[in-house]
Design an enzyme around this catalytic site. Sequence first.
Site, PDB file in Angstrom:
ATOM      1  N   TYR A  73      -3.769  10.051  -9.621  1.00 32.03           N
ATOM      2  CA  TYR A  73      -3.252   8.714  -9.905  1.00 32.03           C
ATOM      3  C   TYR A  73      -1.771   8.717 -10.268  1.00 32.03           C
ATOM      4  O   TYR A  73      -1.130   7.669 -10.265  1.00 32.03           O
ATOM      5  CB  TYR A  73      -4.119   8.050 -10.976  1.00 32.03           C
ATOM      6  CG  TYR A  73      -5.478   7.806 -10.397  1.00 32.03           C
ATOM      7  CD1 TYR A  73      -5.720   6.659  -9.648  1.00 32.03           C
ATOM      8  CD2 TYR A  73      -6.490   8.747 -10.497  1.00 32.03           C
ATOM      9  CE1 TYR A  73      -6.925   6.458  -9.026  1.00 32.03           C
ATOM     10  CE2 TYR A  73      -7.713   8.555  -9.882  1.00 32.03           C
ATOM     11  CZ  TYR A  73      -7.927   7.411  -9.149  1.00 32.03           C
ATOM     12  OH  TYR A  73      -9.121   7.210  -8.517  1.00 32.03           O
ATOM     13  N   GLU A  99      -5.660  14.314   1.150  1.00 34.76           N
ATOM     14  CA  GLU A  99      -7.052  14.294   0.689  1.00 34.76           C
ATOM     15  C   GLU A  99      -7.999  13.990   1.848  1.00 34.76           C
ATOM     16  O   GLU A  99      -9.177  14.302   1.798  1.00 34.76           O
ATOM     17  CB  GLU A  99      -7.224  13.236  -0.408  1.00 34.76           C
ATOM     18  CG  GLU A  99      -6.899  11.824   0.070  1.00 34.76           C
ATOM     19  CD  GLU A  99      -7.084  10.753  -0.994  1.00 34.76           C
ATOM     20  OE1 GLU A  99      -7.319  11.081  -2.159  1.00 34.76           O
ATOM     21  OE2 GLU A  99      -6.976   9.555  -0.634  1.00 34.76           O
ATOM     22  N   GLY A 131      -4.137   9.423   0.654  1.00 37.86           N
ATOM     23  CA  GLY A 131      -4.015   8.970   2.037  1.00 37.86           C
ATOM     24  C   GLY A 131      -5.227   9.421   2.826  1.00 37.86           C
ATOM     25  O   GLY A 131      -5.208  10.473   3.441  1.00 37.86           O
ATOM     26  N   ARG A 132      -6.289   8.625   2.775  1.00 33.80           N
ATOM     27  CA  ARG A 132      -7.555   9.061   3.335  1.00 33.80           C
ATOM     28  C   ARG A 132      -7.514   9.095   4.868  1.00 33.80           C
ATOM     29  O   ARG A 132      -8.085   9.969   5.494  1.00 33.80           O
ATOM     30  CB  ARG A 132      -8.671   8.124   2.836  1.00 33.80           C
ATOM     31  CG  ARG A 132     -10.015   8.765   2.719  1.00 33.80           C
ATOM     32  CD  ARG A 132     -10.849   8.074   1.669  1.00 33.80           C
ATOM     33  NE  ARG A 132     -10.577   8.620   0.351  1.00 33.80           N
ATOM     34  CZ  ARG A 132     -11.363   9.533  -0.247  1.00 33.80           C
ATOM     35  NH1 ARG A 132     -12.442   9.969   0.342  1.00 33.80           N
ATOM     36  NH2 ARG A 132     -11.055   9.989  -1.438  1.00 33.80           N
ATOM     37  N   ASP A 139      -0.225   3.931   1.024  1.00 34.49           N
ATOM     38  CA  ASP A 139      -0.649   4.691   2.213  1.00 34.49           C
ATOM     39  C   ASP A 139       0.223   4.399   3.426  1.00 34.49           C
ATOM     40  O   ASP A 139       0.202   5.145   4.391  1.00 34.49           O
ATOM     41  CB  ASP A 139      -2.108   4.368   2.555  1.00 34.49           C
ATOM     42  CG  ASP A 139      -3.064   4.863   1.491  1.00 34.49           C
ATOM     43  OD1 ASP A 139      -2.693   5.797   0.763  1.00 34.49           O
ATOM     44  OD2 ASP A 139      -4.166   4.307   1.385  1.00 34.49           O
ATOM     45  N   THR A 173       0.836  -1.202   0.000  1.00 39.29           N
ATOM     46  CA  THR A 173       0.000   0.000   0.000  1.00 39.29           C
ATOM     47  C   THR A 173       0.869   1.250   0.000  1.00 39.29           C
ATOM     48  O   THR A 173       1.817   1.361   0.769  1.00 39.29           O
ATOM     49  CB  THR A 173      -0.965   0.070   1.205  1.00 39.29           C
ATOM     50  OG1 THR A 173      -1.483   1.400   1.289  1.00 39.29           O
ATOM     51  CG2 THR A 173      -0.278  -0.256   2.523  1.00 39.29           C
TER      52      THR A 173
END
Lengths: 407, 407
Positions: free
Chosen positions: B296, B238, B182-183, B139, B137
């Site tokens: 992206y 984000e 990276g929510r 993230d 990931t």
Amino acid sequence: MALVGKVVVAQGGGPTAVINQSLAGVVLESRKFTQVTSVYGAIHGVRGIINEDFLDLTQETTHNLEQVAITPSSALLSTRDKPDVKYCQEIFRVLKAHDVRYFFYIGGNDSADTVNIVNEQAEQSNYEFRAIHIPKTIDNDLTMNDHTPGYGSAARFVAQAFIGANLDNRALPGVYIAIIMGRHAGFLTAASSIARKYPDDGPHLIYLPERPFDMEKFLVDVKKNCDQFGRCVVAASEGIQDAQGTPILTKSLETLEKDAHGNVQLSGTGALGDLLADVVRQRLKIKRVRADTFGYLQRSFFGCVSDVDQHEAREVGEKAAQFAIWHNLDGSITIQRTGDYSVDYRLVPLPEVAGKTRHMPDEFINPEGNHVTDAFRYYCRPLMGSGLQSAQRLRAPRVSKILAPGQ
Amino acid sequence: MALVGKVVVAQGGGPTAVINQSLAGVVLESRKFTQVTSVYGAIHGVRGIINEDFLDLTQETTHNLEQVAITPSSALLSTRDKPDVKYCQEIFRVLKAHDVRYFFYIGGNDSADTVNIVNEQAEQSNYEFRAIHIPKTIDNDLTMNDHTPGYGSAARFVAQAFIGANLDNRALPGVYIAIIMGRHAGFLTAASSIARKYPDDGPHLIYLPERPFDMEKFLVDVKKNCDQFGRCVVAASEGIQDAQGTPILTKSLETLEKDAHGNVQLSGTGALGDLLADVVRQRLKIKRVRADTFGYLQRSFFGCVSDVDQHEAREVGEKAAQFAIWHNLDGSITIQRTGDYSVDYRLVPLPEVAGKTRHMPDEFINPEGNHVTDAFRYYCRPLMGSGLQSAQRLRAPRVSKILAPGQ
């Protein structure tokens, strides 16, 4: 007799990945001439000249100049000022006060215009003065040039981005739309085509400012590709416009501002991509639709550069110094393609470049107006330089199904 | 006695630059074992298993696997499916029908969860079966790991983008805001800090999901930097949210949709950056404000990769095959930092990773909650790999003014 005096070099407009190569070319070459008493760099372009903000680049180390050369964005900093005659008179007044005899301005067609006006001021004052415009623009839109320094590296960024975006879209299918810089010329958007390797690779559609953009035709195009490939990758220029010449972005902003009763201003950069994505989502009922706006990444990303672009950007700087100081000439340096692939540099009169915009020639755009031709790809590929690798797919055979044979 | 049967490997979730290294690691290592009768790759993750869509990777050439390994994005294609128990029963049914005894799933915490449930199905059916989750990931949000494969390369992209964006913003000053993926975890946004070299370099402000985002404080922060440096570069995740835990993006979308009477849906990716830019423009009266959303590009850009990340992604794949086939173990592979800089791999029970999210630890975030600490930079830098160059400035002295001395 040699014209004795100082050199001033400046950088104008949007930065590129290789604009400091041209700076290094001018400085290192100028420092070789004994009639050059000092080499000054103006900070923030023509504004720096007005303000007498100069660095004495005669005292810069060669090593540091070489390090700066491989650093993107204008090391002398830049400006968006577009000088009129009065402004140019002021430029000339400062240059004369500092005994500047050679002026080099690295920039686009506006910068060429500035050089031209300043040069006229010098002529009218009978002041012995050489002025040369050094080309730079990621838009690749200068007339008289086969291509311009800065374009190759930005084109390479766009191609590398699309190689990845296409792979991403293939892994998680849907519609992907990317908005690329180039308000009036589609060269940079067209560079996305270099990303294609396999026949079903994106970008499947490329929209340029040189052809009218019709929203209904766009939807038909996207649907056709989704039906055929189960997905669609779109490259669109920020400057796409309708048949009346109104930019699609402007139209969308008007709509949004009106709808929002003035509470929301959508003047940010993501608006055009978001608009196109929304239309596809709503009209074609496609769930996974994503839009990226490449924005400033494409012109200043650190570490994505074309070696061909680097070398040419260096050489236009060197040639400018040679034409002015050795040959006592004014003008704009241009790049001419002389072979497959080789170039040479020619000095042309400033008015032939100043303020003019070059567009994608017809033979580079497909008849439908939604992609480029092989002629463009043949033109563009060498500018991106060496070492550009390509994506590779698995080629292993399918396994026969056991639970649902024949499906 | 050795467990004889087939291997299935699959890739899930968002692609990374190095996810195919893990695939190559699993395939090449598995093919060494005589008890492995075939190595299958499931197309589009768990969905491919359900549909019996397998490639026989036993028949893939080693050269092509190596070429695929250096290609970003999931070569086996991916899925966003998050299987429930029923879905996992179906997965297990297909795997059993094909005499699969080893299952490797490369993905994030959702994929770990899937592996865990499928493994439970096998245990309940007394079917001899080994299942291993392989981390992936951008993230960097998996528990039990020092970091995860995919993060280093994405972090390098973000740092390279900010090196360029900072130079661009320095050349043409104003406020620049970039939105980074990276929510829930700010690791990737925090990587922008590696771009700083000189004390006045951006990013000047970094906003993470781990700290509440306050719009008024944000405006104060931006103004302070503009006053000090004449410009400001901002990195924002984000996933930034207010004190109540509501994402700022969600809040902005609600406002926009309400204002637009349903005519305009702003669900595209540029919305958060545009919102922040609009607020700065309107409230601080700053003219040049630009927002980019990296989108992206940051996870699939072709040609921006960390060699450290590549090697580790390869090794987690290899280790997974070794743990399962040699040692007959189930679990999730994790990366442990053992030196400065060195790592080793440890197998942990699947429930310790499945469905859990790791956040930035407090010591990585500055007290004000608007930047990172040196501890984070020390943690992050080695993950980005070798060969990351830095920007260089001109160091030449200023020239004395003639027309306006002393100014």
